[in-house]
Design an enzyme around this catalytic site. Structure first.
Site, PDB file in Angstrom:
ATOM      1  N   ARG A 155       0.983  -1.365  -0.012  1.00  0.00           N
ATOM      2  CA  ARG A 155       0.013  -0.137   0.189  1.00  0.00           C
ATOM      3  C   ARG A 155       0.875   1.147   0.069  1.00  0.00           C
ATOM      4  O   ARG A 155       2.034   1.222   0.734  1.00  0.00           O
ATOM      5  CB  ARG A 155      -0.854  -0.026   1.110  1.00  0.00           C
ATOM      6  CG  ARG A 155      -1.945  -0.870   1.064  1.00  0.00           C
ATOM      7  CD  ARG A 155      -2.784  -1.106   2.624  1.00  0.00           C
ATOM      8  NE  ARG A 155      -2.958  -0.109   3.109  1.00  0.00           N
ATOM      9  CZ  ARG A 155      -3.708   0.285   4.500  1.00  0.00           C
ATOM     10  NH1 ARG A 155      -4.444  -1.117   4.992  1.00  0.00           N
ATOM     11  NH2 ARG A 155      -3.866   1.228   4.857  1.00  0.00           N
ATOM     12  N   ARG A 166       1.174   8.603   9.794  1.00  0.00           N
ATOM     13  CA  ARG A 166      -0.193   7.894  10.220  1.00  0.00           C
ATOM     14  C   ARG A 166      -0.024   7.687  11.745  1.00  0.00           C
ATOM     15  O   ARG A 166      -1.144   7.850  12.473  1.00  0.00           O
ATOM     16  CB  ARG A 166      -0.140   6.763   9.528  1.00  0.00           C
ATOM     17  CG  ARG A 166      -0.463   6.904   7.914  1.00  0.00           C
ATOM     18  CD  ARG A 166      -0.486   5.774   7.296  1.00  0.00           C
ATOM     19  NE  ARG A 166      -1.492   4.475   7.668  1.00  0.00           N
ATOM     20  CZ  ARG A 166      -1.272   3.322   7.231  1.00  0.00           C
ATOM     21  NH1 ARG A 166      -0.243   3.063   6.773  1.00  0.00           N
ATOM     22  NH2 ARG A 166      -2.224   2.427   7.608  1.00  0.00           N
TER      23      ARG A 166
HETATM   24  P1  AMP Z   1      -6.897   1.466   7.110  1.00  0.00           P
HETATM   25  O1  AMP Z   1      -7.135   0.550   5.958  1.00  0.00           O
HETATM   26  O2  AMP Z   1      -8.042   1.517   8.380  1.00  0.00           O
HETATM   27  O3  AMP Z   1      -5.529   1.607   7.573  1.00  0.00           O
HETATM   28  O4  AMP Z   1      -7.427   3.189   6.469  1.00  0.00           O
HETATM   29  C1  AMP Z   1      -6.718   3.416   5.468  1.00  0.00           C
HETATM   30  C2  AMP Z   1      -6.927   4.962   5.281  1.00  0.00           C
HETATM   31  O5  AMP Z   1      -8.221   5.285   4.842  1.00  0.00           O
HETATM   32  C3  AMP Z   1      -6.385   5.920   6.303  1.00  0.00           C
HETATM   33  O6  AMP Z   1      -4.926   6.113   6.527  1.00  0.00           O
HETATM   34  C4  AMP Z   1      -7.314   6.929   6.236  1.00  0.00           C
HETATM   35  O7  AMP Z   1      -6.716   7.801   5.125  1.00  0.00           O
HETATM   36  C5  AMP Z   1      -8.686   6.491   5.652  1.00  0.00           C
HETATM   37  N1  AMP Z   1      -9.609   6.128   6.558  1.00  0.00           N
HETATM   38  C6  AMP Z   1     -10.235   4.818   6.982  1.00  0.00           C
HETATM   39  N2  AMP Z   1     -11.047   5.186   7.873  1.00  0.00           N
HETATM   40  C7  AMP Z   1     -10.933   6.332   8.255  1.00  0.00           C
HETATM   41  C8  AMP Z   1     -11.752   6.852   9.259  1.00  0.00           C
HETATM   42  N3  AMP Z   1     -12.765   6.338   9.968  1.00  0.00           N
HETATM   43  N4  AMP Z   1     -11.588   8.477   9.387  1.00  0.00           N
HETATM   44  C9  AMP Z   1     -10.923   9.240   8.339  1.00  0.00           C
HETATM   45  N5  AMP Z   1     -10.221   8.538   7.367  1.00  0.00           N
HETATM   46  C10 AMP Z   1     -10.285   7.057   7.295  1.00  0.00           C
END
Ligand code: AMP
Length: 212
Positions: A155, A166
């Site tokens: 990713r 992050r």
């Molecule tokens: P994840 O797969 O959960 O690590 O999410 C990947 C990316 O999606 C994050 O780094 C954010 O850019 C975005 N994202 C996912 N969930 C949220 C959320 N609840 N609020 C804001 N951004 C989100």
């Protein structure tokens, strides 16, 4: 069963939530997966969200909320595990109000805990099947050797330059959500180290615990 699986990026929420959904027949709602899908399909929402996701920044609340809302509505506000939502106090407040408006509430919030070094290791060695969303780890769960070229990817937000921002965003905006749920008596902390099965067993025990 209405659960939030909580924790920093790379803690293993996604893999555990996926396994839980298959074993316990609950809907896995990952806002990250939904966003990446929207980005791939180049929908309006996906185009708006793309630069935030690529840089590891939080996507504006209303965009993510609409995805979470649609997913919880599809499973009639029950038998779901939320993964990656809520990530801010505002999102947590909205979620409580949303469930309340449908005469329901969260059963428990399970927070997976691992050390910072582990997180950086897991994120930098994570690979993902861009079609199924399944996660791999170069050392512990290597991707299949016979996968089609280009299907197993890293990713963009797992590249070194995105990992630290992050984690910073997690500390500043998301970690406070843990205390919010603790104050409501909903939080259970779960040690996230050990084998996948060990962590899964702890998750299952915590779910049983919350069911009384
Ligand atoms: P994840 O797969 O959960 O690590 O999410 C990947 C990316 O999606 C994050 O780094 C954010 O850019 C975005 N994202 C996912 N969930 C949220 C959320 N609840 N609020 C804001 N951004 C989100």
């Amino acid at each position: 069963m209405r659960i939030v699986l909580f924790g920093p990026p790379g803690v293993g929420k996604g893999s555990q939530a996926q396994f839980l959904s298959e074993r316990e027949k609950v809907t896995h709602i990952s806002t990250g997966i939904l966003l990446r899908r929207a980005i791939r399909s180049e929908s309006k929402l996906g185009l708006e969200a793309a630069s935030y996701v690529e840089q590891g920044k939080l996507v504006p609340g209303p965009l993510v909320r609409s995805l979470a809302e649609a997913a919880m509505t599809s499973c009639q506000y029950d038998r779901f595990v939320l993964d990656g939502y809520p990530r801010t106090i505002e999102q947590a407040d909205w979620l409580a109000e949303f469930l309340k408006s449908h005469n329901t509430h969260l059963d428990t919030v399970l927070s997976l805990v691992v050390s910072n070094e582990d997180i950086i290791d897991r994120l930098s060695k994570r690979r993902v099947n861009r079609i199924t969303g399944e996660n791999y780890h170069l050392d512990f769960k290597p991707p299949p050797a016979d996968a089609e070229p280009g299907v197993i990817i890293q990713r963009i937000d797992d590249l070194p330059e995105a990992i630290l921002p992050r984690l910073k965003i997690y500390q500043e905006s998301t970690h406070p959500v843990q205390e919010y749920y603790r104050s409501l008596g909903l939080l259970q902390e779960i040690e996230g180290t050990g084998s996948f099965e060990q962590v899964y067993d702890r998750i299952l025990a915590a779910i049983m615990n919350s069911a009384g």
